[in-house]
Motif scaffolding. Structure first.
Motif, mmCIF file in Angstrom:
data_model
loop_
_atom_site.group_PDB
_atom_site.id
_atom_site.type_symbol
_atom_site.label_atom_id
_atom_site.label_comp_id
_atom_site.label_asym_id
_atom_site.label_seq_id
_atom_site.Cartn_x
_atom_site.Cartn_y
_atom_site.Cartn_z
ATOM 1 N N ARG A 1 42.003 51.770 39.377
ATOM 2 C CA ARG A 1 41.155 52.070 38.070
ATOM 3 C C ARG A 1 41.899 51.746 36.718
ATOM 4 N NH1 ARG A 1 36.054 53.401 36.731
ATOM 5 N NH2 ARG A 1 36.124 53.641 34.334
ATOM 6 N N LEU A 2 43.316 52.111 36.789
ATOM 7 C CA LEU A 2 44.088 51.934 35.529
ATOM 8 C C LEU A 2 44.416 50.548 35.336
ATOM 9 C CD1 LEU A 2 45.787 53.024 33.203
ATOM 10 C CD2 LEU A 2 47.708 53.191 35.027
ATOM 11 N N LEU A 3 44.547 49.711 36.293
ATOM 12 C CA LEU A 3 44.661 48.339 36.290
ATOM 13 C C LEU A 3 43.334 47.637 35.786
ATOM 14 C CD1 LEU A 3 46.249 45.580 36.793
ATOM 15 C CD2 LEU A 3 45.596 45.710 39.415
ATOM 16 N N TYR A 4 42.219 48.031 36.387
ATOM 17 C CA TYR A 4 40.940 47.774 35.961
ATOM 18 C C TYR A 4 40.735 47.765 34.465
ATOM 19 C CZ TYR A 4 35.785 47.139 35.712
ATOM 20 O OH TYR A 4 34.900 46.583 35.321
ATOM 21 N N ASP A 5 41.052 48.715 34.149
ATOM 22 C CA ASP A 5 40.680 49.278 32.293
ATOM 23 C C ASP A 5 41.751 48.371 31.749
ATOM 24 O OD1 ASP A 5 38.977 51.278 33.321
ATOM 25 O OD2 ASP A 5 40.461 53.088 32.882
ATOM 26 N N ILE A 6 43.018 48.187 32.023
ATOM 27 C CA ILE A 6 43.706 47.346 31.201
ATOM 28 C C ILE A 6 43.437 45.988 31.177
ATOM 29 C CG2 ILE A 6 46.126 46.339 31.057
ATOM 30 C CD1 ILE A 6 47.091 49.152 32.356
ATOM 31 N N LEU A 7 43.292 45.217 32.329
ATOM 32 C CA LEU A 7 42.604 43.849 32.711
ATOM 33 C C LEU A 7 41.461 43.321 31.945
ATOM 34 C CD1 LEU A 7 43.981 43.077 36.190
ATOM 35 C CD2 LEU A 7 44.989 42.714 34.010
ATOM 36 N N SER A 8 40.475 44.621 31.961
ATOM 37 C CA SER A 8 39.118 44.383 31.172
ATOM 38 C C SER A 8 39.138 44.242 29.877
ATOM 39 C CB SER A 8 38.147 45.495 31.834
ATOM 40 O OG SER A 8 38.512 46.640 31.362
ATOM 41 N N ARG A 9 40.117 44.410 29.268
ATOM 42 C CA ARG A 9 40.376 44.292 27.780
ATOM 43 C C ARG A 9 40.466 42.762 27.535
ATOM 44 N NH1 ARG A 9 45.386 48.055 26.818
ATOM 45 N NH2 ARG A 9 44.260 50.067 27.301
ATOM 46 N N TYR A 10 40.946 41.956 28.777
ATOM 47 C CA TYR A 10 41.204 40.594 28.395
ATOM 48 C C TYR A 10 40.200 39.557 29.336
ATOM 49 C CZ TYR A 10 45.402 42.668 26.674
ATOM 50 O OH TYR A 10 46.125 43.669 25.974
ATOM 51 N N PHE A 11 39.705 40.312 30.368
ATOM 52 C CA PHE A 11 38.957 39.278 31.284
ATOM 53 C C PHE A 11 37.767 40.055 31.979
ATOM 54 C CE2 PHE A 11 43.835 39.033 31.787
ATOM 55 C CZ PHE A 11 43.970 37.622 31.779
ATOM 56 N N GLU A 12 37.185 39.299 32.665
ATOM 57 C CA GLU A 12 35.861 39.955 33.575
ATOM 58 C C GLU A 12 36.685 40.228 34.812
ATOM 59 O OE1 GLU A 12 31.680 38.952 35.127
ATOM 60 O OE2 GLU A 12 32.821 37.325 33.916
ATOM 61 N N VAL A 13 36.570 41.478 35.317
ATOM 62 C CA VAL A 13 37.407 42.116 36.466
ATOM 63 C C VAL A 13 36.345 42.416 37.432
ATOM 64 C CG1 VAL A 13 39.258 43.754 37.055
ATOM 65 C CG2 VAL A 13 39.205 42.550 35.017
ATOM 66 N N PHE A 14 36.775 42.340 38.726
ATOM 67 C CA PHE A 14 36.242 42.694 39.773
ATOM 68 C C PHE A 14 37.268 43.351 40.804
ATOM 69 C CE2 PHE A 14 34.149 38.869 38.164
ATOM 70 C CZ PHE A 14 32.721 39.035 38.277
ATOM 71 N N SER A 15 36.810 44.396 41.671
ATOM 72 C CA SER A 15 37.559 45.139 42.301
ATOM 73 C C SER A 15 36.938 45.354 43.595
ATOM 74 C CB SER A 15 38.023 46.432 41.588
ATOM 75 O OG SER A 15 36.988 47.289 41.405
ATOM 76 N N VAL A 16 37.861 45.245 44.699
ATOM 77 C CA VAL A 16 37.333 45.766 45.954
ATOM 78 C C VAL A 16 38.266 46.701 46.924
ATOM 79 C CG1 VAL A 16 38.059 43.469 47.071
ATOM 80 C CG2 VAL A 16 36.260 44.749 47.964
#
Length: 177
Positions: free
Chosen positions: A78-93
């Motif tokens: 979740r932390l990684l998602y929050d950080i990366l979504s500042r710069y990219f469209e992020v998908f997680s599974v």
């Protein structure tokens, strides 16, 4: 080759001691990738792996990032998602996607367990393939699962060490190039 045993490392001075001769040429996306990596290497700024991955992905023009994570590291994902979504469209599974029952793959379940799931790295890769990710980050996938994920991922995949997240809070990370 036995570079780990070499004491001279004359390759640092330009000597080609391999069987690969001068015919090796980088072009297209491979050239761009090695150029970005060489820049990161020569920059001498100490960066975390996450910072390197983010800078690499931005410079490579990646817009969609996938996160394939082990359920044990849901907080870090979740932390990684929050950080990366500042710069990219992020998908997680999550690794337990599709609820692959251990008994269905010939693994004995724990005593007293009605249903026990196995990780599903091929499912993770296929779902991120469907999202058309440009780069996939593996977070906490166990040995073997990571190998299968890489095998089936259409986008390049890289491992991000979970250790980077154990002491971090979201506000502490800002990727500056």
């Amino acid at each position: 080759m036995q570079c780990a045993l070499c004491r001279n490392k004359e390759c640092l001075k330009g000597k080609n001691c391999s069987v690969i001769k001068s015919g090796l040429e980088y072009s297209g996306d491979d050239l761009k990738s090695v150029q970005i990596s060489a820049w990161l290497e020569s920059d001498y700024v100490k960066r975390t792996k996450l910072e390197e991955i983010t800078i690499y992905a931005k410079r490579a023009g990646h817009r969609k990032i996938g996160i394939a994570f082990c359920i044990e590291y849901e907080r870090e994902a979740r932390l990684l998602y929050d950080i990366l979504s500042r710069y990219f469209e992020v998908f997680s599974v999550c690794c337990k996607v599709c609820s692959l029952e251990k008994a269905s793959i010939g693994i004995r379940e724990l005593e007293g367990s009605e249903f026990e799931t196995s990780c599903n790295p091929i499912g993770q890769a296929l779902l991120l393939n469907d999202d058309l990710t440009n780069l996939n980050i593996m977070l906490g996938l166990k040995t073997g699962y990571d190998i299968l994920f890489v095998k089936y991922s259409e986008a390049p995949a890289i491992t991000l060490p979970v250790e980077e997240f154990l002491q971090l809070e979201d506000s502490e990370i800002d990727i500056i190039e």
